[in-house]
Enzyme design. Structure first.
Site, PDB file in Angstrom:
ATOM      1  N   LYS A   1     -13.985  -4.574   2.790  1.00 13.68           N
ATOM      2  CA  LYS A   1     -14.849  -3.396   2.666  1.00 13.68           C
ATOM      3  C   LYS A   1     -16.295  -3.666   3.071  1.00 13.68           C
ATOM      4  CE  LYS A   1     -12.007  -1.074  -0.791  1.00 13.68           C
ATOM      5  NZ  LYS A   1     -11.960  -0.410  -2.109  1.00 13.68           N
TER       6      LYS A   1
ATOM      7  N   GLN B   1      -9.356   9.389  -3.925  1.00 13.43           N
ATOM      8  CA  GLN B   1     -10.178   8.820  -2.857  1.00 13.43           C
ATOM      9  C   GLN B   1      -9.493   8.995  -1.501  1.00 13.43           C
ATOM     10  OE1 GLN B   1      -9.655   5.937  -0.793  1.00 13.43           O
ATOM     11  NE2 GLN B   1      -7.585   5.646  -1.609  1.00 13.43           N
TER      12      GLN B   1
ATOM     13  N   THR C   1     -19.359 -13.889 -15.905  1.00 16.43           N
ATOM     14  CA  THR C   1     -20.641 -14.533 -15.648  1.00 16.43           C
ATOM     15  C   THR C   1     -21.734 -13.485 -15.822  1.00 16.43           C
ATOM     16  OG1 THR C   1     -19.598 -15.996 -14.022  1.00 16.43           O
ATOM     17  CG2 THR C   1     -21.995 -15.847 -13.974  1.00 16.43           C
ATOM     18  N   ALA C   2     -22.479 -13.575 -16.899  1.00 20.79           N
ATOM     19  CA  ALA C   2     -23.469 -12.545 -17.231  1.00 20.79           C
ATOM     20  C   ALA C   2     -24.528 -12.407 -16.152  1.00 20.79           C
ATOM     21  CB  ALA C   2     -24.114 -12.861 -18.573  1.00 20.79           C
TER      22      ALA C   2
ATOM     23  N   ASP D   1     -14.404   5.690  -2.943  1.00 21.27           N
ATOM     24  CA  ASP D   1     -13.823   5.122  -4.163  1.00 21.27           C
ATOM     25  C   ASP D   1     -14.435   5.724  -5.426  1.00 21.27           C
ATOM     26  OD1 ASP D   1     -11.958   3.414  -3.001  1.00 21.27           O
ATOM     27  OD2 ASP D   1     -13.382   1.763  -2.811  1.00 21.27           O
TER      28      ASP D   1
ATOM     29  N   ALA E   1     -15.582  -4.118  -6.327  1.00 20.97           N
ATOM     30  CA  ALA E   1     -14.960  -2.901  -6.862  1.00 20.97           C
ATOM     31  C   ALA E   1     -15.939  -2.140  -7.749  1.00 20.97           C
ATOM     32  CB  ALA E   1     -13.700  -3.256  -7.639  1.00 20.97           C
TER      33      ALA E   1
ATOM     34  N   SER F   1       0.807  -1.219   0.000  1.00 29.20           N
ATOM     35  CA  SER F   1       0.000   0.000   0.000  1.00 29.20           C
ATOM     36  C   SER F   1       0.844   1.274   0.000  1.00 29.20           C
ATOM     37  CB  SER F   1      -0.922   0.017   1.219  1.00 29.20           C
ATOM     38  OG  SER F   1      -1.652   1.230   1.271  1.00 29.20           O
ATOM     39  N   MET F   2       0.419   2.238  -0.819  1.00 29.87           N
ATOM     40  CA  MET F   2       1.073   3.546  -0.861  1.00 29.87           C
ATOM     41  C   MET F   2       0.343   4.564   0.014  1.00 29.87           C
ATOM     42  SD  MET F   2       1.987   3.728  -4.949  1.00 29.87           S
ATOM     43  CE  MET F   2       3.577   4.545  -4.797  1.00 29.87           C
ATOM     44  N   SER F   3      -0.682   4.114   0.725  1.00 29.57           N
ATOM     45  CA  SER F   3      -1.476   5.041   1.523  1.00 29.57           C
ATOM     46  C   SER F   3      -0.677   5.756   2.619  1.00 29.57           C
ATOM     47  CB  SER F   3      -2.666   4.312   2.138  1.00 29.57           C
ATOM     48  OG  SER F   3      -3.592   3.953   1.134  1.00 29.57           O
TER      49      SER F   3
END
Length: 285
Positions: A70, A256, A158-159, A107, A136, A18-20
């Site tokens: 999340k 974000q 998967t439709a 996000d 996501a 992580s670059m946070s």
């Protein structure tokens, strides 16, 4: 004596990449806040709830939450923003004065801001292809719909899963006047989208994403929400299909993050200095 730094962290599995911490350190230096920002990767047998409780009980102010926690972050919070509830996920938690914890999801707003300010893309009136029907995609859909593109098509391997996600957001899409549809990846060969956004992990690695090259036909920009990937097969495929403008999700990360920082501390930092430094670090790897 100066006040003790406020404590923040990012929680995820894995989280070492992580670059946070570096990003929020830059935000704090710019805005004059004293903070400590760490990385937390829960033990394999530890729940997110246990980890978050320990952090806030020890006086922590806020958490950023990344995969795979999340949805659990939203469930953990005592209150949440409408967009987080719609997404079914939160990426930001904050300790409130009443002892509770609030949640939001920055996000989608980060993605829309990056598209608008860094890439000059205003979504109003455009046709957007969103690849992936997982968390996501759900996390960014509310903000994408609020930006009022003409249409969004969710495409997934998967439709049926894409159709399920579109169904979840049908009422919200109607509220904002957006045509919302879904399809399988093979059906994207019709092309005609102004913007193609990859919200899957399949765009990385040799296997790539089973996306017809014709899906990129007419696209002004191909956008991968991931970043720091040496082998981004999605963007490579976009280049081979003739899409001139392509980018990864570093700008989304920074935008974000700035929104999370403002949610915690009430000050919105400038994002371009942090973006430039992180971009240089990634490009130098």
């Amino acid at each position: 004596m100066s006040a003790a730094p406020q404590r923040f962290a990012v929680v995820g599995r894995p989280v070492a990449h992580s670059m946070s911490p570096a990003m929020h350190a830059m935000f704090a230096a710019e805005t004059g806040f004293a903070i400590e920002y760490g990385k937390i990767e829960p033990a394999a047998d530890e729940s997110f709830e246990s980890c978050a409780k320990r952090f806030f009980a020890a006086g922590g102010t806020g958490l950023n939450v990344t995969l795979p926690y999340k949805a659990e972050a939203l469930a953990f919070a005592d209150s949440a923003s409408r967009l987080a509830r719609l997404a079914g996920a939160a990426n930001t938690l904050k300790a409130e004065e009443d002892g509770g914890v609030s949640a939001c999801n920055t996000d989608g707003a980060g993605l829309v801001t990056d598209l608008r300010t860094r890439h000059g893309i205003e979504l109003a009136g455009l046709r957007l292809l969103l690849l992936g029907a997982g968390g996501a995609s759900a996390g960014v859909l509310p903000s994408l719909l609020q930006a009022k593109p003409k249409a969004i098509t969710i495409a997934n391997r998967t439709a049926a899963k894409a159709a399920e996600l579109a169904g979840r957001f049908a009422a919200f899409a109607k509220e904002h006047g957006v045509e919302l549809a879904s399809c399988g990846l093979e059906e994207t060969a019709a092309g005609g989208w102004d913007l193609v956004v990859n919200a899957t992990a399949a765009g990385r690695g040799a296997a790539g994403l089973a996306l017809p090259a014709a899906a990129f036909g007419g696209a002004r920009l191909a956008y991968d929400m991931s970043y720091r990937s040496a082998d981004d097969s999605f963007l490579m495929q976009a280049a081979e299909a003739g899409v001139e403008r392509r980018c990864d999700g570093l700008g989304m990360l920074v935008e974000q993050g700035a929104l999370s920082f403002a949610y915690w501390l009430g000050a919105m930092p400038a994002t371009e200095p942090a973006y430039a430094r992180l971009r240089a670090e990634i490009d130098g790897e």
